[in-house]
Design a protein around this motif. Sequence first.
Motif, PDB file in Angstrom:
ATOM      1  N   THR A  32      96.172  90.460   2.387  1.00 24.94           N
ATOM      2  CA  THR A  32      95.324  89.992   3.483  1.00 24.94           C
ATOM      3  C   THR A  32      94.691  88.644   3.155  1.00 24.94           C
ATOM      4  OG1 THR A  32      94.756  92.322   3.736  1.00 24.94           O
ATOM      5  CG2 THR A  32      93.538  90.784   5.098  1.00 24.94           C
ATOM      6  N   GLY A  33      94.125  88.547   1.952  1.00 26.22           N
ATOM      7  CA  GLY A  33      93.452  87.309   1.546  1.00 26.22           C
ATOM      8  C   GLY A  33      94.425  86.141   1.484  1.00 26.22           C
ATOM      9  N   SER A  34      95.583  86.355   0.873  1.00 30.22           N
ATOM     10  CA  SER A  34      96.575  85.274   0.733  1.00 30.22           C
ATOM     11  C   SER A  34      97.081  84.845   2.101  1.00 30.22           C
ATOM     12  CB  SER A  34      97.775  85.745  -0.097  1.00 30.22           C
ATOM     13  OG  SER A  34      97.339  86.182  -1.350  1.00 30.22           O
ATOM     14  N   PHE A  35      97.327  85.820   2.965  1.00 27.85           N
ATOM     15  CA  PHE A  35      97.845  85.498   4.293  1.00 27.85           C
ATOM     16  C   PHE A  35      96.832  84.670   5.086  1.00 27.85           C
ATOM     17  CE2 PHE A  35      98.119  86.533   8.805  1.00 27.85           C
ATOM     18  CZ  PHE A  35      99.337  85.944   9.069  1.00 27.85           C
ATOM     19  N   LYS A  36      95.564  85.027   4.993  1.00 30.81           N
ATOM     20  CA  LYS A  36      94.544  84.293   5.756  1.00 30.81           C
ATOM     21  C   LYS A  36      94.499  82.832   5.328  1.00 30.81           C
ATOM     22  CE  LYS A  36      91.593  87.895   7.429  1.00 30.81           C
ATOM     23  NZ  LYS A  36      90.356  88.639   7.352  1.00 30.81           N
ATOM     24  N   ILE A  37      94.640  82.597   4.009  1.00 33.08           N
ATOM     25  CA  ILE A  37      94.609  81.211   3.510  1.00 33.08           C
ATOM     26  C   ILE A  37      95.850  80.455   3.998  1.00 33.08           C
ATOM     27  CG2 ILE A  37      94.654  79.799   1.409  1.00 33.08           C
ATOM     28  CD1 ILE A  37      93.055  82.127   0.143  1.00 33.08           C
ATOM     29  N   LEU A  38      97.006  81.101   3.852  1.00 28.95           N
ATOM     30  CA  LEU A  38      98.261  80.480   4.330  1.00 28.95           C
ATOM     31  C   LEU A  38      98.148  80.135   5.816  1.00 28.95           C
ATOM     32  CD1 LEU A  38     101.466  82.362   3.125  1.00 28.95           C
ATOM     33  CD2 LEU A  38     100.977  79.931   2.981  1.00 28.95           C
ATOM     34  N   HIS A  39      97.673  81.093   6.580  1.00 30.17           N
ATOM     35  CA  HIS A  39      97.569  80.941   8.031  1.00 30.17           C
ATOM     36  C   HIS A  39      96.682  79.758   8.406  1.00 30.17           C
ATOM     37  CE1 HIS A  39      96.838  83.035  12.149  1.00 30.17           C
ATOM     38  NE2 HIS A  39      97.796  82.155  12.203  1.00 30.17           N
ATOM     39  N   SER A  40      95.570  79.617   7.664  1.00 29.90           N
ATOM     40  CA  SER A  40      94.660  78.520   8.004  1.00 29.90           C
ATOM     41  C   SER A  40      95.217  77.166   7.546  1.00 29.90           C
ATOM     42  CB  SER A  40      93.277  78.765   7.393  1.00 29.90           C
ATOM     43  OG  SER A  40      93.381  78.723   5.997  1.00 29.90           O
ATOM     44  N   GLY A  76      86.319  73.794  -5.087  1.00 35.30           N
ATOM     45  CA  GLY A  76      85.878  72.761  -6.031  1.00 35.30           C
ATOM     46  C   GLY A  76      85.301  73.287  -7.333  1.00 35.30           C
ATOM     47  N   PHE A  77      85.495  74.552  -7.626  1.00 33.01           N
ATOM     48  CA  PHE A  77      84.941  75.102  -8.871  1.00 33.01           C
ATOM     49  C   PHE A  77      85.948  74.987 -10.012  1.00 33.01           C
ATOM     50  CE2 PHE A  77      82.825  77.746  -5.508  1.00 33.01           C
ATOM     51  CZ  PHE A  77      81.570  77.170  -5.645  1.00 33.01           C
ATOM     52  N   ASP A  78      85.412  75.060 -11.217  1.00 37.15           N
ATOM     53  CA  ASP A  78      86.230  75.068 -12.423  1.00 37.15           C
ATOM     54  C   ASP A  78      86.500  76.557 -12.737  1.00 37.15           C
ATOM     55  OD1 ASP A  78      87.290  74.878 -14.909  1.00 37.15           O
ATOM     56  OD2 ASP A  78      85.654  73.704 -15.780  1.00 37.15           O
ATOM     57  N   VAL A  79      87.736  76.998 -12.525  1.00 36.53           N
ATOM     58  CA  VAL A  79      88.008  78.443 -12.572  1.00 36.53           C
ATOM     59  C   VAL A  79      88.923  78.831 -13.743  1.00 36.53           C
ATOM     60  CG1 VAL A  79      88.818  80.440 -11.241  1.00 36.53           C
ATOM     61  CG2 VAL A  79      87.862  78.466 -10.056  1.00 36.53           C
ATOM     62  N   LEU A 139      92.130  84.615  -6.161  1.00 37.08           N
ATOM     63  CA  LEU A 139      90.754  84.135  -6.345  1.00 37.08           C
ATOM     64  C   LEU A 139      90.725  82.763  -7.027  1.00 37.08           C
ATOM     65  CD1 LEU A 139      88.723  87.360  -7.228  1.00 37.08           C
ATOM     66  CD2 LEU A 139      89.206  86.326  -5.023  1.00 37.08           C
ATOM     67  N   GLU A 140      91.662  82.557  -7.957  1.00 44.10           N
ATOM     68  CA  GLU A 140      91.742  81.228  -8.600  1.00 44.10           C
ATOM     69  C   GLU A 140      91.987  80.153  -7.555  1.00 44.10           C
ATOM     70  OE1 GLU A 140      93.708  79.929 -12.130  1.00 44.10           O
ATOM     71  OE2 GLU A 140      93.827  81.980 -12.891  1.00 44.10           O
ATOM     72  N   ILE A 141      92.971  80.403  -6.671  1.00 44.91           N
ATOM     73  CA  ILE A 141      93.308  79.415  -5.635  1.00 44.91           C
ATOM     74  C   ILE A 141      92.109  79.187  -4.711  1.00 44.91           C
ATOM     75  CG2 ILE A 141      94.743  79.020  -3.574  1.00 44.91           C
ATOM     76  CD1 ILE A 141      97.023  80.485  -5.106  1.00 44.91           C
ATOM     77  N   VAL A 142      91.510  80.280  -4.249  1.00 45.62           N
ATOM     78  CA  VAL A 142      90.394  80.182  -3.299  1.00 45.62           C
ATOM     79  C   VAL A 142      89.224  79.404  -3.905  1.00 45.62           C
ATOM     80  CG1 VAL A 142      88.616  81.550  -2.127  1.00 45.62           C
ATOM     81  CG2 VAL A 142      90.993  82.277  -2.045  1.00 45.62           C
ATOM     82  N   LEU A 143      88.854  79.772  -5.117  1.00 48.08           N
ATOM     83  CA  LEU A 143      87.660  79.156  -5.706  1.00 48.08           C
ATOM     84  C   LEU A 143      87.933  77.724  -6.184  1.00 48.08           C
ATOM     85  CD1 LEU A 143      86.196  82.311  -7.500  1.00 48.08           C
ATOM     86  CD2 LEU A 143      85.438  81.258  -5.371  1.00 48.08           C
TER      87      LEU A 143
END
Lengths: 245, 133
Positions: free
Chosen positions: A55-63, B28-31, B20-24
């Motif tokens: 779900t999380g990965s898809f939402k990022i891809l989608h955006s 702009g964070f150091d992950v 989570l690595e990609i998101v954070l």
Amino acid sequence: MIDDKDTAGHVWCLEDLTEIRLLERQVRQKEQMAAIGAMSAGIAHEIRNPLASITGSFKILHSDLRLNEDQTQLADIISRETERLNRTISGFLSFARPPAPQLKMTDLSVIVTEMVSLMRNSTELSSRHSIEMRLESVCAIVDESMMRQVFYNLATNAFKAMPDGGTLTISVEPRNGAQVRFEDTGIGLDETEMKNLFVPFCSSFSEGTGLGMAIVYQIVAAHNGVIGVKSRKGAGSTFFVDLKK
Amino acid sequence: MIAKARILIVDDERSIRELLEIVLKKEGFDVTSAHSAEEGLDRCKASEFDLVVSDISMANMSGIDLLRELRTNNFSGQFILLTAFATAETAIQALKMGAFDYIIKSENFIEELKLVVFSALENRRLRDGESYR
């Protein structure tokens, strides 16, 4: 007087085993539900982690992507179905790991009245359905929110059992402690359906998660209450919940 | 000087770690990430982190155990726990031990996590007077 076969007479002992058989069935059901609960917690955990990643990965891809009309529709299918899976898993987890009830003396007729007004404003109730209430003010020691869930699930179940419309009669009276009854004029249940009534994912309805009645059973059991059903195929069903006063 | 906030992710689920690595990093964070609580503990001993985001249920050592160990070792950063399902007991235990928050891996957990991460770091900045983005 003794006859020529040395028989003085006969002593017949009759014992009504109905109650014992009922208790044995309840114990078996309790053990079965406990085993299902323990297993389901493990399964739900194993599903939720990968589902959260998807779900999380898809939402990022989608955006991040610009999608055409067909691609947007396909993306919507993924969103919708992962959300559905999440809902099922959440329901399953609340069944598998229920919180401890916060018990207090509560008037059951008040909970029923609130639940019915909630239901009248929901899509569960169609114009072909009606609700009758026969309520006495009866108090029992319950978790109000959990019991509202029980009554809501039982009422929803009754409407599903009346696809062509009908009447649900809800009664609260001081019988066996405190008793709440849900009597519908729907399609009724056969023996097999009654046996599997409280088992998760054994619903005879096509819609829903298949957990509604399993959750009802579990909440009532957590209150040391009893849930039972009287039903005949084609002649409606009556569910009763007996709670301690 | 404004430094990048340093975040450690601890989860034995590879996909969650990578996500989570990609998101954070995008924020702009150091992950940095660790695949077990033991590795997380070693990383915290080797470097300083402003925030640890850790799963609760992991083999051998849980996220709660990691939090306890870190507090014993005077870790002063923020700590956020992730879980596949919540129990009131674990939540209370985590918050009593000084976890900043407790997030369930539901369908919107990424959005929720981002908000909580920013809030935890802001809280640390106000508490310790550190500045980072």
